[in-house]
Motif scaffolding. Structure first.
Motif, PDB file in Angstrom:
ATOM      1  N   ASN A 442       0.828  -1.051  -0.016  1.00  0.00           N
ATOM      2  CA  ASN A 442      -0.028   0.017  -0.054  1.00  0.00           C
ATOM      3  C   ASN A 442       1.043   1.613   0.311  1.00  0.00           C
ATOM      4  OD1 ASN A 442      -2.716  -1.937   1.917  1.00  0.00           O
ATOM      5  ND2 ASN A 442      -2.834  -0.611   0.081  1.00  0.00           N
ATOM      6  N   GLY A 443       2.100   0.906   0.395  1.00  0.00           N
ATOM      7  CA  GLY A 443       3.289   2.010   0.565  1.00  0.00           C
ATOM      8  C   GLY A 443       3.359   2.758  -1.033  1.00  0.00           C
ATOM      9  N   SER A 444       3.737   4.178  -1.319  1.00  0.00           N
ATOM     10  CA  SER A 444       4.448   4.810  -2.754  1.00  0.00           C
ATOM     11  C   SER A 444       5.906   3.849  -2.759  1.00  0.00           C
ATOM     12  CB  SER A 444       4.579   6.291  -2.368  1.00  0.00           C
ATOM     13  OG  SER A 444       5.020   7.090  -3.323  1.00  0.00           O
ATOM     14  N   GLY A 517       2.525   1.979   4.107  1.00  0.00           N
ATOM     15  CA  GLY A 517       1.168   1.666   4.239  1.00  0.00           C
ATOM     16  C   GLY A 517       0.800   2.564   5.693  1.00  0.00           C
ATOM     17  N   LEU A 518      -0.466   3.082   5.293  1.00  0.00           N
ATOM     18  CA  LEU A 518      -0.385   4.223   6.367  1.00  0.00           C
ATOM     19  C   LEU A 518      -0.998   4.289   7.790  1.00  0.00           C
ATOM     20  CD1 LEU A 518      -2.937   6.700   6.141  1.00  0.00           C
ATOM     21  CD2 LEU A 518      -1.494   7.291   3.467  1.00  0.00           C
ATOM     22  N   ARG A 519      -0.651   4.445   8.581  1.00  0.00           N
ATOM     23  CA  ARG A 519      -2.210   4.203   9.544  1.00  0.00           C
ATOM     24  C   ARG A 519      -2.679   5.679  10.162  1.00  0.00           C
ATOM     25  NH1 ARG A 519      -3.190   0.006  12.758  1.00  0.00           N
ATOM     26  NH2 ARG A 519      -3.495   0.678  14.891  1.00  0.00           N
ATOM     27  N   TYR A 520      -4.006   6.397  10.425  1.00  0.00           N
ATOM     28  CA  TYR A 520      -3.995   7.202  10.858  1.00  0.00           C
ATOM     29  C   TYR A 520      -4.553   7.716  12.136  1.00  0.00           C
ATOM     30  CZ  TYR A 520      -5.587   8.432   6.679  1.00  0.00           C
ATOM     31  OH  TYR A 520      -5.686   8.930   5.158  1.00  0.00           O
ATOM     32  N   SER A 521      -3.067   7.138  12.991  1.00  0.00           N
ATOM     33  CA  SER A 521      -2.634   6.757  14.758  1.00  0.00           C
ATOM     34  C   SER A 521      -3.161   8.772  15.179  1.00  0.00           C
ATOM     35  CB  SER A 521      -1.454   6.363  15.107  1.00  0.00           C
ATOM     36  OG  SER A 521      -1.891   5.156  14.795  1.00  0.00           O
ATOM     37  N   ALA A 541      -1.663  11.087   9.273  1.00  0.00           N
ATOM     38  CA  ALA A 541      -0.979   9.478   9.267  1.00  0.00           C
ATOM     39  C   ALA A 541       1.374   9.585   9.453  1.00  0.00           C
ATOM     40  CB  ALA A 541      -1.303   9.182   7.908  1.00  0.00           C
ATOM     41  N   HIS A 542       0.820   8.552   9.687  1.00  0.00           N
ATOM     42  CA  HIS A 542       2.256   8.066   9.422  1.00  0.00           C
ATOM     43  C   HIS A 542       2.546   6.433   9.129  1.00  0.00           C
ATOM     44  CE1 HIS A 542       1.873   4.622  12.814  1.00  0.00           C
ATOM     45  NE2 HIS A 542       0.971   5.421  12.976  1.00  0.00           N
ATOM     46  N   CYS A 543       3.339   6.372   8.457  1.00  0.00           N
ATOM     47  CA  CYS A 543       4.337   4.852   7.970  1.00  0.00           C
ATOM     48  C   CYS A 543       4.130   4.144   8.631  1.00  0.00           C
ATOM     49  CB  CYS A 543       5.666   5.248   7.239  1.00  0.00           C
ATOM     50  SG  CYS A 543       6.015   3.268   6.421  1.00  0.00           S
ATOM     51  N   PHE A 544       3.209   2.884   8.325  1.00  0.00           N
ATOM     52  CA  PHE A 544       3.152   2.414   9.318  1.00  0.00           C
ATOM     53  C   PHE A 544       4.248   0.337   8.613  1.00  0.00           C
ATOM     54  CE2 PHE A 544      -0.122  -1.693  11.114  1.00  0.00           C
ATOM     55  CZ  PHE A 544       0.620  -2.169  12.451  1.00  0.00           C
ATOM     56  N   ASN A 583       0.983   6.998  -1.380  1.00  0.00           N
ATOM     57  CA  ASN A 583       0.379   5.840  -0.438  1.00  0.00           C
ATOM     58  C   ASN A 583      -0.324   5.978   0.206  1.00  0.00           C
ATOM     59  OD1 ASN A 583       3.078   5.486   0.554  1.00  0.00           O
ATOM     60  ND2 ASN A 583       3.456   7.963   1.165  1.00  0.00           N
ATOM     61  N   GLN A 584      -1.490   4.489   0.241  1.00  0.00           N
ATOM     62  CA  GLN A 584      -2.787   4.367   0.986  1.00  0.00           C
ATOM     63  C   GLN A 584      -2.210   3.844   2.383  1.00  0.00           C
ATOM     64  OE1 GLN A 584      -3.283   1.022  -2.009  1.00  0.00           O
ATOM     65  NE2 GLN A 584      -3.398   2.648  -3.883  1.00  0.00           N
ATOM     66  N   GLU A 585      -4.007   3.814   2.564  1.00  0.00           N
ATOM     67  CA  GLU A 585      -4.071   3.377   4.111  1.00  0.00           C
ATOM     68  C   GLU A 585      -3.624   1.994   4.320  1.00  0.00           C
ATOM     69  OE1 GLU A 585      -7.363   3.291   7.808  1.00  0.00           O
ATOM     70  OE2 GLU A 585      -8.304   4.476   5.286  1.00  0.00           O
TER      71      GLU A 585
END
Length: 708
Positions: A442-444, A517-521, A541-544, A583-585
């Motif tokens: 899911n990451g760029s 792939g990001l996370r909306y923490s 968001a940050h990189c997960f 980048n996507q969730e």
């Protein structure tokens, strides 16, 4: 200095709780008439607002647990209530558990006396519902938490379904039917023994009116143990239309379920993004979805649950049936270990294609400063305490690239369990050798960051008053230079001790902002209401799961140029790698990666019918160079003679160029050149394109990036 002057004036003019400024603070009384003295804790739930009046705010499950957490810590003697972390729903079926707390509590006033207050709060323990058209709200007697000397004569509930007030009785389900999805407002009315009426409000998010039930649910218990304990789980089987038994299975392995609430309705909702699951069923594929009983257990233990499931799938569908196994997130690591272990033991697994979906093969990331934030506030916040406990589970420690330490270390590092898992995998050969290995990220792949730089501030939380100061600031891990990543302070004038912590690190890698792939923490923290000040997320968001981790690349640079690397299979164990431009969730299914999943699943099973030997499939890719300008050569290998179609598509699926159409080609390697022009010989715009290879009913695809 001005704050000190104001404080001096305040203490001189108004004795604080009956004290003069030059005397030591009074000790809190050991007992209060209600059994709860709120001054023993920082009031993070604003209990005084939840007073049962019409102005009392709506409470969600998170705030409700915070209320219980605070009351338990403020009690003279800990009440005989369930532990806060046990007050969570374990499922999302038609039955929705409700819980309520009702008690008096006391606070010290400025004259040194005790003031009585009352709190009434309730909430559904499952904040989301997936069977909104036919629910049962259920109040368990064990979820009615009362203080001493308080009770109800009657409880009524308005569930927001148009039926108005109805009696709510413990252990008697209350049927509720909603006509539309969305957030529903629930109001509880409590009649006390003296006739006084109190109100409390909560809400329920109806995600779906109905979720189809699986055709079968298998209980799975591993026959092999890890560290002396056997894992377990359940497999949800959803057959394709017309199938009466498991025939063409696709096995999906769940990821890290931090509170083990991702049961069938949640998993179905996730897997059916963009209608993927139903499209697979329409194409004759049966879904087998593995849900671990304890997803936070060691990855090795849950891998043995998967080996057990694979044996049962093969026994049901036939030993020669080719299997596709999709490991989502942590499930990709579980699948990798399970398949490698079976091969190491000389046992058959039947897996023809293993798809690793945004899996942290080389590690995952939660901002280290955020981890220290949770550790600092764990005593005040029930949610922080719970999330920190999840960071301390075996599976989290095996996956996180950086893990907090106590005391803090200046050198960011993984927990020792991280290296131990990699050593165990290396002892099994590291990767399974028999299946086709596919990675979907899911990451760029174009180096896109998360919108902030290394070392940049992520969370700003600062509150100042005459009686309490609070800081909880978080920064991204910097590069090699030393920098603060967390600065925390709880400074209460009276009566609790002050607490301070500053964490500085150096020689770290900028995982927080890396492509992935990001996370909306961060955004979730921003929307969390707190009683003192406001938690401000400076970025959402940050990189997960870093892109290089999801693709299994043998590189250490978080910003490695994936698009410009040419043949990634040289750097990765995967035979085919897919990545988006932006980048996507994390584990988001999009129209783009849905096509990749469908292509790979079709490739895996189309060349062999159940019960027949599995024939070698063609291999597509890589294209060289890639990215390219002005031309590239798309390579593929035929395992036998065949009729070939090769087309180039844009990201909407439209055909841009037909390179080969119905051409007979011999066995062996082939290469077809594309000059970056469309069917009318016009140069196409820079961007990402897909190529699709068809050989006698078999299909495969890859990705091209044209740069200018």
């Amino acid at each position: 200095m001005s704050r000190l002057i104001l404080l001096a004036l305040f203490l001189t003019a108004t004795p604080l709780f009956g004290q003069s400024a030059d005397l030591p603070p009074l000790e809190l009384p050991a007992h209060s008439p209600s059994g709860f003295l709120l001054d023993r804790v920082v009031d993070m739930a604003h209990l005084e607002d939840l007073d049962g009046t019409a102005k009392a705010p709506t409470v969600d499950a998170r705030r409700w647990r915070q209320v219980v957490h605070q009351l338990a810590r403020a009690a003279d003697v800990r009440p005989d209530w369930p532990a806060v972390q046990d007050l969570r729903s374990r499922g999302h079926g038609p039955e929705v558990p409700l819980a309520l707390v009702f008690t008096d509590f006391h606070r010290l006033n400025q004259a040194g006396g005790l003031e009585k207050h009352r709190v009434l709060a309730f909430a559904p323990l499952a904040s989301r519902a997936f069977h909104g058209a036919a629910l049962e709200l259920h109040l368990d007697p064990g979820h009615i938490l009362r203080g001493q000397g308080v009770d109800f004569r009657r409880l009524e509930l308005d569930a927001g379904d148009g039926l108005g007030w109805r009696d709510l009785t413990a252990n008697k389900p209350l049927p509720v039917a909603y006509a539309t999805p969305g957030v529903k407002n629930l109001t509880l009315r409590a009649t006390l023994a003296d006739g006084e009426l109190l109100l409390a409000r909560s809400s329920l998010d109806v995600v779906a009116l109905d979720t189809p039930e699986p055709d079968q649910t298998w209980a799975i218990t591993a026959t092999h143990t890890y560290q002396g304990t056997a894992g377990s789980g359940q497999a949800y089987v959803m057959l394709a239309p017309g199938h009466t038994t498991l025939t063409r299975p696709v096995v999906v392995v769940e990821g890290f379920d931090l509170d083990n609430t991702m049961d069938w309705p949640v998993l179905y909702d996730l897997l059916n993004q963009e209608n993927l699951l139903e499209d697979l069923r329409a194409q004759g594929r049966d879904a087998v979805v593995l849900d671990f009983t304890e997803a936070t257990d060691p990855i090795q233990r849950n891998a043995f649950v998967l080996t057990e499931l694979l044996a049962q799938v093969r026994a049901t569908a036939g030993q020669e049936t080719p299997l596709v196994v999709v490991g989502a997130s942590m499930g990709g690591l579980v699948t990798r270990y399970a398949l490698a272990w079976l091969e190491n033991q000389g046992l058959e697994h039947g897996c023809r294609t293993f798809i690793s979906f945004d899996s942290p093969q080389n590690g995952a990331n939660i901002p280290l400063g955020l981890q220290y934030w949770l550790d600092f506030f764990k005593g005040e916040s029930a949610e922080a305490e719970f999330l920190l406990s999840r960071l301390n589970t075996a599976a989290a420690r095996q996956m996180l690239l950086y893990h907090y330490t106590d005391p803090p270390s200046s050198l960011p590092a993984a927990d020792p369990l991280f290296a131990q898992l990699r050593d165990d995998l290396a002892g099994l050969g590291d990767w399974p050798a028999q299946p086709r290995l596919v990675a979907v990220a899911n990451g760029s792949g174009l180096g896109q960051d998360q919108g902030f730089a290394a070392g940049e501030q992520l969370i700003r939380y600062e509150y100042r008053s005459l009686l309490v100061d609070i800081d909880g600031n978080v920064w991204a891990v910097p590069g090699p230079t030393a920098q603060v990543i967390f600065d925390g302070m709880l400074n209460l004038i009276w009566p609790l001790p002050d607490t301070n912590r500053t964490v500085t690190v150096q020689q770290g890698l900028p995982w927080d902002s890396a492509p992935g792939g990001l996370r909306y923490s961060l955004a979730q923290m921003d929307t969390t209401a707190v009683p003192y000040g406001d938690i401000e997320a400076l970025h959402d968001a940050h990189c997960f799961v870093p892109t290089i981790s999801a693709l299994g690349l043998g590189v250490s640079d978080p910003f490695f140029d994936v698009a410009g690397a040419g043949d990634l299979t040289v750097l990765s164990p995967f035979d085919q790698l897919y990545w988006p431009a932006a980048n996507q969730e994390h584990i988001a299914i999009t129209l783009q990666n849905k096509a990749w999943f469908l292509d790979e699943i079709r490739r895996a099973v189309s060349a062999a019918a159940p019960g027949s030997p599995v024939a070698a499939a063609p291999r597509v890719g890589p294209a060289v160079p890639n990215p390219f300008n002005p031309a590239t050569t798309i390579r593929f290998q035929l395992q036998g003679p065949g009729t070939v179609d090769l087309t180039v598509h844009d990201l909407r699926g439209q055909v841009v160029r037909r390179l080969v159409q119905g051409q007979a080609m011999p066995q062996g390697p082939h290469g077809v050149r594309w000059d970056g022009r469309d069917q009318e010989a016009r140069p196409v715009a820079a961007g990402v394109y897909l190529y699709r290879l068809r050989v006698d009913g078999w299909e495969g695809s890859g990705r091209l990036t044209l740069v200018k």
